[in-house]
Motif scaffolding. Sequence first.
Motif, PDB file in Angstrom:
ATOM      1  N   GLY A  33      -1.661  -8.296  13.318  1.00  0.00           N
ATOM      2  CA  GLY A  33      -1.406  -7.678  14.623  1.00  0.00           C
ATOM      3  C   GLY A  33      -0.042  -7.030  14.688  1.00  0.00           C
ATOM      4  N   ALA A  34       0.352  -6.414  13.567  1.00  0.00           N
ATOM      5  CA  ALA A  34       1.698  -5.848  13.458  1.00  0.00           C
ATOM      6  C   ALA A  34       1.657  -4.321  13.464  1.00  0.00           C
ATOM      7  CB  ALA A  34       2.363  -6.341  12.168  1.00  0.00           C
ATOM      8  N   GLU A  35       2.798  -3.726  13.748  1.00  0.00           N
ATOM      9  CA  GLU A  35       2.960  -2.278  13.666  1.00  0.00           C
ATOM     10  C   GLU A  35       2.853  -1.837  12.205  1.00  0.00           C
ATOM     11  OE1 GLU A  35       6.683   0.869  14.264  1.00  0.00           O
ATOM     12  OE2 GLU A  35       6.765  -1.137  15.182  1.00  0.00           O
ATOM     13  N   ARG A  36       2.394  -0.588  11.974  1.00  0.00           N
ATOM     14  CA  ARG A  36       2.302  -0.031  10.622  1.00  0.00           C
ATOM     15  C   ARG A  36       3.254   1.138  10.460  1.00  0.00           C
ATOM     16  NH1 ARG A  36       1.765   1.285   6.727  1.00  0.00           N
ATOM     17  NH2 ARG A  36      -0.132   2.331   6.024  1.00  0.00           N
ATOM     18  N   ALA A  37       3.867   1.237   9.267  1.00  0.00           N
ATOM     19  CA  ALA A  37       4.760   2.347   8.962  1.00  0.00           C
ATOM     20  C   ALA A  37       4.665   2.682   7.480  1.00  0.00           C
ATOM     21  CB  ALA A  37       6.197   2.002   9.339  1.00  0.00           C
ATOM     22  N   ASP A  38       4.976   3.939   7.145  1.00  0.00           N
ATOM     23  CA  ASP A  38       4.918   4.405   5.764  1.00  0.00           C
ATOM     24  C   ASP A  38       6.267   4.953   5.322  1.00  0.00           C
ATOM     25  OD1 ASP A  38       2.180   3.865   5.462  1.00  0.00           O
ATOM     26  OD2 ASP A  38       1.603   5.863   6.177  1.00  0.00           O
ATOM     27  N   TYR A  39       6.551   4.813   4.020  1.00  0.00           N
ATOM     28  CA  TYR A  39       7.720   5.466   3.427  1.00  0.00           C
ATOM     29  C   TYR A  39       7.329   5.909   2.023  1.00  0.00           C
ATOM     30  CZ  TYR A  39      12.619   6.572   2.564  1.00  0.00           C
ATOM     31  OH  TYR A  39      13.796   7.243   2.299  1.00  0.00           O
ATOM     32  N   ASP A  40       7.222   7.211   1.846  1.00  0.00           N
ATOM     33  CA  ASP A  40       6.820   7.810   0.583  1.00  0.00           C
ATOM     34  C   ASP A  40       8.057   8.408  -0.084  1.00  0.00           C
ATOM     35  OD1 ASP A  40       5.810   9.328  -1.475  1.00  0.00           O
ATOM     36  OD2 ASP A  40       4.536  10.599  -0.224  1.00  0.00           O
ATOM     37  N   PHE A  41       8.504   7.824  -1.199  1.00  0.00           N
ATOM     38  CA  PHE A  41       9.698   8.339  -1.865  1.00  0.00           C
ATOM     39  C   PHE A  41       9.351   9.070  -3.169  1.00  0.00           C
ATOM     40  CE2 PHE A  41       9.245   3.947  -3.325  1.00  0.00           C
ATOM     41  CZ  PHE A  41       9.591   3.963  -4.663  1.00  0.00           C
ATOM     42  N   THR A  42       8.151   9.666  -3.193  1.00  0.00           N
ATOM     43  CA  THR A  42       7.717  10.384  -4.393  1.00  0.00           C
ATOM     44  C   THR A  42       8.537  11.642  -4.638  1.00  0.00           C
ATOM     45  OG1 THR A  42       5.458   9.579  -3.979  1.00  0.00           O
ATOM     46  CG2 THR A  42       5.718  11.386  -5.560  1.00  0.00           C
ATOM     47  N   LEU A  43       8.810  12.393  -3.591  1.00  0.00           N
ATOM     48  CA  LEU A  43       9.527  13.653  -3.756  1.00  0.00           C
ATOM     49  C   LEU A  43      11.042  13.456  -3.640  1.00  0.00           C
ATOM     50  CD1 LEU A  43       7.179  16.058  -1.777  1.00  0.00           C
ATOM     51  CD2 LEU A  43       7.240  15.599  -4.241  1.00  0.00           C
ATOM     52  N   PRO A  44      11.815  14.321  -4.280  1.00  0.00           N
ATOM     53  CA  PRO A  44      13.279  14.133  -4.333  1.00  0.00           C
ATOM     54  C   PRO A  44      13.946  14.014  -2.970  1.00  0.00           C
ATOM     55  CG  PRO A  44      12.600  15.797  -5.911  1.00  0.00           C
ATOM     56  CD  PRO A  44      11.374  15.464  -5.106  1.00  0.00           C
ATOM     57  N   ALA A  45      13.471  14.761  -1.969  1.00  0.00           N
ATOM     58  CA  ALA A  45      14.114  14.739  -0.654  1.00  0.00           C
ATOM     59  C   ALA A  45      14.114  13.347  -0.036  1.00  0.00           C
ATOM     60  CB  ALA A  45      13.426  15.727   0.282  1.00  0.00           C
ATOM     61  N   MET A  46      13.084  12.544  -0.352  1.00  0.00           N
ATOM     62  CA  MET A  46      12.984  11.206   0.233  1.00  0.00           C
ATOM     63  C   MET A  46      13.793  10.178  -0.551  1.00  0.00           C
ATOM     64  SD  MET A  46      11.349  11.603   2.969  1.00  0.00           S
ATOM     65  CE  MET A  46      10.984   9.915   3.456  1.00  0.00           C
ATOM     66  N   ARG A  47      14.404  10.596  -1.631  1.00  0.00           N
ATOM     67  CA  ARG A  47      15.235   9.679  -2.414  1.00  0.00           C
ATOM     68  C   ARG A  47      16.721   9.966  -2.243  1.00  0.00           C
ATOM     69  NH1 ARG A  47      11.231  10.990  -6.248  1.00  0.00           N
ATOM     70  NH2 ARG A  47      12.722  12.065  -7.619  1.00  0.00           N
ATOM     71  N   ARG A  48      17.053  10.737  -1.207  1.00  0.00           N
ATOM     72  CA  ARG A  48      18.465  11.010  -0.943  1.00  0.00           C
ATOM     73  C   ARG A  48      19.109   9.875  -0.160  1.00  0.00           C
ATOM     74  NH1 ARG A  48      16.938  17.147   0.574  1.00  0.00           N
ATOM     75  NH2 ARG A  48      16.732  17.927  -1.570  1.00  0.00           N
ATOM     76  N   GLU A  49      18.294   9.085   0.511  1.00  0.00           N
ATOM     77  CA  GLU A  49      18.786   7.909   1.222  1.00  0.00           C
ATOM     78  C   GLU A  49      17.893   6.732   0.875  1.00  0.00           C
ATOM     79  OE1 GLU A  49      19.147   8.501   5.382  1.00  0.00           O
ATOM     80  OE2 GLU A  49      20.429  10.267   5.206  1.00  0.00           O
ATOM     81  N   GLY A  50      18.476   5.562   0.771  1.00  0.00           N
ATOM     82  CA  GLY A  50      17.718   4.381   0.417  1.00  0.00           C
ATOM     83  C   GLY A  50      16.866   3.875   1.567  1.00  0.00           C
ATOM     84  N   PHE A  51      15.722   3.309   1.230  1.00  0.00           N
ATOM     85  CA  PHE A  51      14.846   2.696   2.232  1.00  0.00           C
ATOM     86  C   PHE A  51      15.493   1.433   2.786  1.00  0.00           C
ATOM     87  CE2 PHE A  51      11.588  -0.602   2.963  1.00  0.00           C
ATOM     88  CZ  PHE A  51      10.984  -0.045   4.084  1.00  0.00           C
ATOM     89  N   GLN A  52      15.410   1.273   4.109  1.00  0.00           N
ATOM     90  CA  GLN A  52      15.987   0.109   4.778  1.00  0.00           C
ATOM     91  C   GLN A  52      14.905  -0.663   5.525  1.00  0.00           C
ATOM     92  OE1 GLN A  52      19.469  -0.691   5.088  1.00  0.00           O
ATOM     93  NE2 GLN A  52      20.063   0.968   3.713  1.00  0.00           N
ATOM     94  N   ALA A  53      14.746  -1.931   5.197  1.00  0.00           N
ATOM     95  CA  ALA A  53      13.796  -2.789   5.911  1.00  0.00           C
ATOM     96  C   ALA A  53      14.533  -3.659   6.905  1.00  0.00           C
ATOM     97  CB  ALA A  53      13.033  -3.656   4.912  1.00  0.00           C
ATOM     98  N   ALA A  54      13.763  -4.274   7.784  1.00  0.00           N
ATOM     99  CA  ALA A  54      14.305  -5.225   8.753  1.00  0.00           C
ATOM    100  C   ALA A  54      13.768  -6.621   8.449  1.00  0.00           C
ATOM    101  CB  ALA A  54      13.930  -4.813  10.168  1.00  0.00           C
ATOM    102  N   LYS A  55      14.450  -7.623   8.932  1.00  0.00           N
ATOM    103  CA  LYS A  55      14.106  -9.007   8.612  1.00  0.00           C
ATOM    104  C   LYS A  55      12.688  -9.369   9.023  1.00  0.00           C
ATOM    105  CE  LYS A  55      15.898 -13.720   9.012  1.00  0.00           C
ATOM    106  NZ  LYS A  55      16.940 -14.589   9.609  1.00  0.00           N
ATOM    107  N   GLU A  56      12.180  -8.742  10.092  1.00  0.00           N
ATOM    108  CA  GLU A  56      10.837  -9.070  10.596  1.00  0.00           C
ATOM    109  C   GLU A  56       9.747  -8.240   9.938  1.00  0.00           C
ATOM    110  OE1 GLU A  56      13.350  -8.014  12.556  1.00  0.00           O
ATOM    111  OE2 GLU A  56      14.075  -9.955  13.322  1.00  0.00           O
ATOM    112  N   ASP A  57      10.082  -7.510   8.852  1.00  0.00           N
ATOM    113  CA  ASP A  57       9.118  -6.639   8.185  1.00  0.00           C
ATOM    114  C   ASP A  57       8.423  -7.343   7.020  1.00  0.00           C
ATOM    115  OD1 ASP A  57       9.894  -4.581   9.861  1.00  0.00           O
ATOM    116  OD2 ASP A  57      11.165  -3.593   8.367  1.00  0.00           O
TER     117      ASP A  57
END
Length: 275
Positions: A33-57
């Motif tokens: 019963g949780a929210e859904r989110a996506d992070y696709d780091f396949t392309l170079p533009a998405m690898r310019r900043e690191g992915f950040q998760a939260a403790k409740e993820d």
Amino acid sequence: MEVKRVWAVWFSATDTTKKTVTAIADRAAEVLGAERADYDFTLPAMRREGFQAAKEDLVIFGTPVYAGRVPNVLLKYLATIAGNGALAVPVVLFGNRNYDDGLIELRDILENTGFHTIAAAAFVGEHSFSKVLAAGRPDEEDMTEAVRFAESICGKVNAIPEGTIPAAIEVDGVPHPYRGYYQPRDRKGVSIDIRKVKPLTSEACDNCGICAEVCPMGSINPENIREFTGICIKCGACIKKCPKQAKYYEDEGYLYHQHELEEGYKRRAAVSLFL
């Protein structure tokens, strides 16, 4: 333990990792019963900043296996991600040969960047070099396993007492220092080096530019799609996503290795789940 958001995070040049990771995340979010989110780091533009998760993820984190390991071109980027105490499930996709130390390496990367790994899996995807090796995988049977795996993950999440830190999931593989990258060899045992090999472009090309758009390294010049401006990681994106099937290899070493894999690994490789 309460999970407020389920992430699907992936690098997936030919979409096999994406398909698997999103299926697991979709079912897990539904059950929890949780929210859904996506992070696709396949392309170079998405690898310019690191992915950040939260403790409740809860993060379902996927990469392919190249030569038995996490792709080395991703290691610098993966060092920048931050788990911040989130739960994580490392998932690797391998092309029907073996995942060797790829899964334990991805687990260690996640643990070292602040995630707590509670499950892990190695699924099979159609090989990036081939259209017949593990053709069509992940298929319906694999997707059924992915959904069941997601449900088992949720059971484990719900059993974790609030405020506790789960131990890292145990997986197959050699602990660090990992084994070297898988090295193809010819019939005489001589190493085949295909690192500098790049695909060619046939006259069927209509210059649509899709190959440049999908290259994970940004290495194909969009103004001249026959020109490489960077490295080729043999991910298969430009070949498998070309609507004219205009990209191809003719290097003898590459083709030998491709045929060797196709002939030597015809069996249906099994999925490995760790809970």
